[in-house]
Design a protein around this motif. Structure first.
Motif, PDB file in Angstrom:
ATOM      1  N   MET A  10       4.372  -3.816   9.701  1.00  0.00           N
ATOM      2  CA  MET A  10       4.334  -3.910   8.239  1.00  0.00           C
ATOM      3  C   MET A  10       2.898  -3.896   7.739  1.00  0.00           C
ATOM      4  O   MET A  10       2.560  -3.248   6.766  1.00  0.00           O
ATOM      5  CB  MET A  10       5.045  -5.180   7.761  1.00  0.00           C
ATOM      6  CG  MET A  10       6.557  -5.072   7.833  1.00  0.00           C
ATOM      7  SD  MET A  10       7.364  -6.610   7.382  1.00  0.00           S
ATOM      8  CE  MET A  10       6.957  -6.721   5.647  1.00  0.00           C
ATOM      9  N   GLN A  11       2.038  -4.635   8.440  1.00  0.00           N
ATOM     10  CA  GLN A  11       0.633  -4.707   8.088  1.00  0.00           C
ATOM     11  C   GLN A  11       0.022  -3.313   8.109  1.00  0.00           C
ATOM     12  O   GLN A  11      -0.652  -2.892   7.173  1.00  0.00           O
ATOM     13  CB  GLN A  11      -0.089  -5.625   9.095  1.00  0.00           C
ATOM     14  CG  GLN A  11      -1.551  -5.878   8.759  1.00  0.00           C
ATOM     15  CD  GLN A  11      -1.720  -6.438   7.362  1.00  0.00           C
ATOM     16  OE1 GLN A  11      -0.952  -7.289   6.939  1.00  0.00           O
ATOM     17  NE2 GLN A  11      -2.685  -5.927   6.609  1.00  0.00           N
ATOM     18  N   GLN A  12       0.314  -2.583   9.174  1.00  0.00           N
ATOM     19  CA  GLN A  12      -0.239  -1.235   9.363  1.00  0.00           C
ATOM     20  C   GLN A  12       0.205  -0.312   8.220  1.00  0.00           C
ATOM     21  O   GLN A  12      -0.605   0.388   7.622  1.00  0.00           O
ATOM     22  CB  GLN A  12       0.281  -0.706  10.699  1.00  0.00           C
ATOM     23  CG  GLN A  12      -0.291   0.620  11.128  1.00  0.00           C
ATOM     24  CD  GLN A  12       0.452   1.155  12.356  1.00  0.00           C
ATOM     25  OE1 GLN A  12       1.321   0.481  12.906  1.00  0.00           O
ATOM     26  NE2 GLN A  12       0.127   2.359  12.769  1.00  0.00           N
ATOM     27  N   ASP A  13       1.495  -0.345   7.929  1.00  0.00           N
ATOM     28  CA  ASP A  13       2.023   0.532   6.888  1.00  0.00           C
ATOM     29  C   ASP A  13       1.505   0.158   5.512  1.00  0.00           C
ATOM     30  O   ASP A  13       1.259   1.010   4.674  1.00  0.00           O
ATOM     31  CB  ASP A  13       3.556   0.482   6.871  1.00  0.00           C
ATOM     32  CG  ASP A  13       4.142   1.325   7.985  1.00  0.00           C
ATOM     33  OD1 ASP A  13       3.358   1.960   8.708  1.00  0.00           O
ATOM     34  OD2 ASP A  13       5.371   1.346   8.126  1.00  0.00           O
ATOM     35  N   ASP A  14       1.337  -1.148   5.278  1.00  0.00           N
ATOM     36  CA  ASP A  14       0.882  -1.596   3.968  1.00  0.00           C
ATOM     37  C   ASP A  14      -0.522  -1.104   3.652  1.00  0.00           C
ATOM     38  O   ASP A  14      -0.920  -1.017   2.499  1.00  0.00           O
ATOM     39  CB  ASP A  14       0.919  -3.131   3.889  1.00  0.00           C
ATOM     40  CG  ASP A  14       2.308  -3.612   3.527  1.00  0.00           C
ATOM     41  OD1 ASP A  14       3.126  -2.767   3.130  1.00  0.00           O
ATOM     42  OD2 ASP A  14       2.560  -4.812   3.639  1.00  0.00           O
ATOM     43  N   ASP A  15      -1.274  -0.793   4.699  1.00  0.00           N
ATOM     44  CA  ASP A  15      -2.655  -0.373   4.488  1.00  0.00           C
ATOM     45  C   ASP A  15      -2.769   0.997   3.832  1.00  0.00           C
ATOM     46  O   ASP A  15      -3.756   1.280   3.184  1.00  0.00           O
ATOM     47  CB  ASP A  15      -3.398  -0.329   5.819  1.00  0.00           C
ATOM     48  CG  ASP A  15      -3.656  -1.721   6.355  1.00  0.00           C
ATOM     49  OD1 ASP A  15      -3.889  -1.849   7.550  1.00  0.00           O
ATOM     50  OD2 ASP A  15      -3.621  -2.681   5.552  1.00  0.00           O
ATOM     51  N   ILE A  16      -1.782   1.834   4.059  1.00  0.00           N
ATOM     52  CA  ILE A  16      -1.931   3.219   3.618  1.00  0.00           C
ATOM     53  C   ILE A  16      -0.860   3.607   2.612  1.00  0.00           C
ATOM     54  O   ILE A  16       0.305   3.778   2.948  1.00  0.00           O
ATOM     55  CB  ILE A  16      -1.926   4.175   4.833  1.00  0.00           C
ATOM     56  CG1 ILE A  16      -3.129   3.829   5.722  1.00  0.00           C
ATOM     57  CG2 ILE A  16      -1.974   5.632   4.376  1.00  0.00           C
ATOM     58  CD1 ILE A  16      -3.240   4.620   6.974  1.00  0.00           C
ATOM     59  N   LEU A  17      -1.287   3.720   1.359  1.00  0.00           N
ATOM     60  CA  LEU A  17      -0.396   4.161   0.296  1.00  0.00           C
ATOM     61  C   LEU A  17      -0.746   5.602  -0.042  1.00  0.00           C
ATOM     62  O   LEU A  17      -1.917   5.987  -0.048  1.00  0.00           O
ATOM     63  CB  LEU A  17      -0.562   3.258  -0.922  1.00  0.00           C
ATOM     64  CG  LEU A  17      -0.109   1.808  -0.696  1.00  0.00           C
ATOM     65  CD1 LEU A  17      -0.522   0.931  -1.863  1.00  0.00           C
ATOM     66  CD2 LEU A  17       1.407   1.740  -0.483  1.00  0.00           C
ATOM     67  N   ILE A  18       0.282   6.386  -0.322  1.00  0.00           N
ATOM     68  CA  ILE A  18       0.090   7.824  -0.538  1.00  0.00           C
ATOM     69  C   ILE A  18       0.340   8.154  -2.003  1.00  0.00           C
ATOM     70  O   ILE A  18       1.429   7.889  -2.520  1.00  0.00           O
ATOM     71  CB  ILE A  18       1.072   8.616   0.359  1.00  0.00           C
ATOM     72  CG1 ILE A  18       0.868   8.206   1.822  1.00  0.00           C
ATOM     73  CG2 ILE A  18       0.895  10.125   0.159  1.00  0.00           C
ATOM     74  CD1 ILE A  18       1.967   8.693   2.749  1.00  0.00           C
ATOM     75  N   PRO A  19      -0.651   8.730  -2.689  1.00  0.00           N
ATOM     76  CA  PRO A  19      -0.428   9.100  -4.090  1.00  0.00           C
ATOM     77  C   PRO A  19       0.463  10.340  -4.216  1.00  0.00           C
ATOM     78  O   PRO A  19       0.376  11.265  -3.412  1.00  0.00           O
ATOM     79  CB  PRO A  19      -1.832   9.383  -4.635  1.00  0.00           C
ATOM     80  CG  PRO A  19      -2.698   9.584  -3.449  1.00  0.00           C
ATOM     81  CD  PRO A  19      -2.031   8.993  -2.249  1.00  0.00           C
ATOM     82  N   ILE A  20       1.302  10.316  -5.215  1.00  0.00           N
ATOM     83  CA  ILE A  20       2.230  11.424  -5.488  1.00  0.00           C
ATOM     84  C   ILE A  20       1.555  12.491  -6.358  1.00  0.00           C
ATOM     85  O   ILE A  20       0.822  12.178  -7.289  1.00  0.00           O
ATOM     86  CB  ILE A  20       3.476  10.876  -6.237  1.00  0.00           C
ATOM     87  CG1 ILE A  20       4.379  10.092  -5.285  1.00  0.00           C
ATOM     88  CG2 ILE A  20       4.275  11.994  -6.934  1.00  0.00           C
ATOM     89  CD1 ILE A  20       5.175  10.917  -4.301  1.00  0.00           C
ATOM     90  N   GLY A  21       1.816  13.742  -6.033  1.00  0.00           N
ATOM     91  CA  GLY A  21       1.483  14.859  -6.915  1.00  0.00           C
ATOM     92  C   GLY A  21       2.770  15.604  -7.232  1.00  0.00           C
ATOM     93  O   GLY A  21       3.458  16.061  -6.319  1.00  0.00           O
ATOM     94  N   VAL A  22       3.126  15.672  -8.505  1.00  0.00           N
ATOM     95  CA  VAL A  22       4.367  16.354  -8.898  1.00  0.00           C
ATOM     96  C   VAL A  22       4.060  17.830  -9.165  1.00  0.00           C
ATOM     97  O   VAL A  22       3.222  18.153 -10.004  1.00  0.00           O
ATOM     98  CB  VAL A  22       4.979  15.719 -10.169  1.00  0.00           C
ATOM     99  CG1 VAL A  22       6.267  16.438 -10.553  1.00  0.00           C
ATOM    100  CG2 VAL A  22       5.218  14.232  -9.968  1.00  0.00           C
ATOM    101  N   SER A  23       4.722  18.712  -8.429  1.00  0.00           N
ATOM    102  CA  SER A  23       4.519  20.150  -8.621  1.00  0.00           C
ATOM    103  C   SER A  23       5.554  20.700  -9.587  1.00  0.00           C
ATOM    104  O   SER A  23       6.736  20.757  -9.277  1.00  0.00           O
ATOM    105  CB  SER A  23       4.674  20.896  -7.288  1.00  0.00           C
ATOM    106  OG  SER A  23       3.713  20.465  -6.359  1.00  0.00           O
TER     107      SER A  23
END
Lengths: 212, 212
Positions: free
Chosen positions: B18-31
């Motif tokens: 959970m710690q590992q995943d929480d570190d990396i958030l991915i921004p959305i780009g709507v096409s």
């Protein structure tokens, strides 16, 4: 308890759970944009005392698609040939997708059917007149119509919220799905066209509940 | 191993994950619907030797939105003001949503960018001429652009398929998400308008990978 015993217990519970869920598949019904009218608004749009002409029964008992269509118009654009669904209701309700909302220039909130407080109005144009509603435009909250027998099997009750698993090319999980239980309902999950297209779902495709 | 030891080990692994995943958030780009043109097709549509005018850099380095737009026309309908994205490519590629496809009357398959074999053509209309392509109309396979450093942190490699968790009002999990890793990329997940609207996602919203 030994590790082996623990593993056996967990395995048994998981297998039973999977078996139970596998038994009940839910057919999809894709809702295109549509409108439910009040008696008053039908009179404005089609003339006093007008009666809708049924062209097709919908899956939910008593509900039908009418021959009649209207145009809905927002600040940015309009959509023609929006189907009226019958029977008449106490309040006019306009159901659009968020994609439709962008075209219309109307920010439709995601709402359960009938919860229209604070929702935006829209202009509805019929053959005999038009109506500017003060509220009623929503993007329907995705939901499952369920008979009491199925609800009992799935250990669900009216107004529960569940996750639904979708298989296929655009597989995934749809969260925040409202369950409505009534003996007037037939088992069916309603999604709008955005949700259907995002998941490659068509009418009659089968999904299942993945978490309660 | 005792039950307590087992629980402690599982808890530790889950917490680390959970710690590992929480570190990396991915921004959305709507096409939104758009088009990439070949040199040849740009010449047909805008005149020989025409050069695109950049109006906005996109988030992926080197990619830009051009001032120029075209109309695309299918058997059932057309869509105007479809934005051209630059730079030019070897092959013309038309990216639409499934909703757009219904309006056009074109069944766009869900494809990775550049995989155009067997995809339907469409008519493209520009100010100086029109082109009837023999292929190139797709609904883009949802994907994440990722730099190698982020890929390493997430233990992912180019062409991996992941699940992505979306929070909020229309929360859920988008499955079958393609990961593309390159030092030319900036971390960003691309979804089309159907997917964005089905999940209430806007540009810049943050999602995370839920399963590899």
């Amino acid at each position: 308890m030994s590790q082996e015993q623990l593993v056996n217990i967990v395995t048994k519970i998981v297998m039973e759970k999977m078996q139970q869920d596998d038994d009940i598949l839910i057919p999809i019904g894709v809702s295109n944009r549509h409108i439910h009218l009040s008696r008053e608004d039908l009179d404005f749009l089609f003339g006093p005392g007008y009666e809708l002409t049924k062209i097709k029964d919908l899956k939910q008992p008593g509900q039908f698609a009418a021959q009649e269509v209207v145009t809905i118009q927002g600040p940015k654009g309009s959509l023609e040939k929006v189907r009226i669904l019958g029977p008449l209701r106490n309040e006019t309700q306009i159901e659009v997708s968020l994609t439709d909302g962008f075209k219309l220039g109307v920010k439709a909130p995601i709402r359960e059917s009938g919860k229209l407080e604070g929702t935006p109005g829209i202009k509805i144009i019929g053959p005999k007149g038009s109506v500017e509603t003060s509220k009623g435009t929503i993007a329907a909250l995705r939901h499952i119509h369920m008979d009491p027998q199925t609800a009992q099997k799935l250990d669900l009750k009216d107004k529960d919220i569940v996750d639904v698993e979708v298989k296929g090319e655009r597989k995934g999980i749809l969260g925040n799905v409202l369950v409505r239980v009534s003996d007037k309902y037939v088992l069916e999950m309603h999604v709008d066209t955005d949700e259907a297209n995002a998941c490659c779902l068509k009418n009659g495709d089968l999904v299942k509940i993945s978490r309660k």
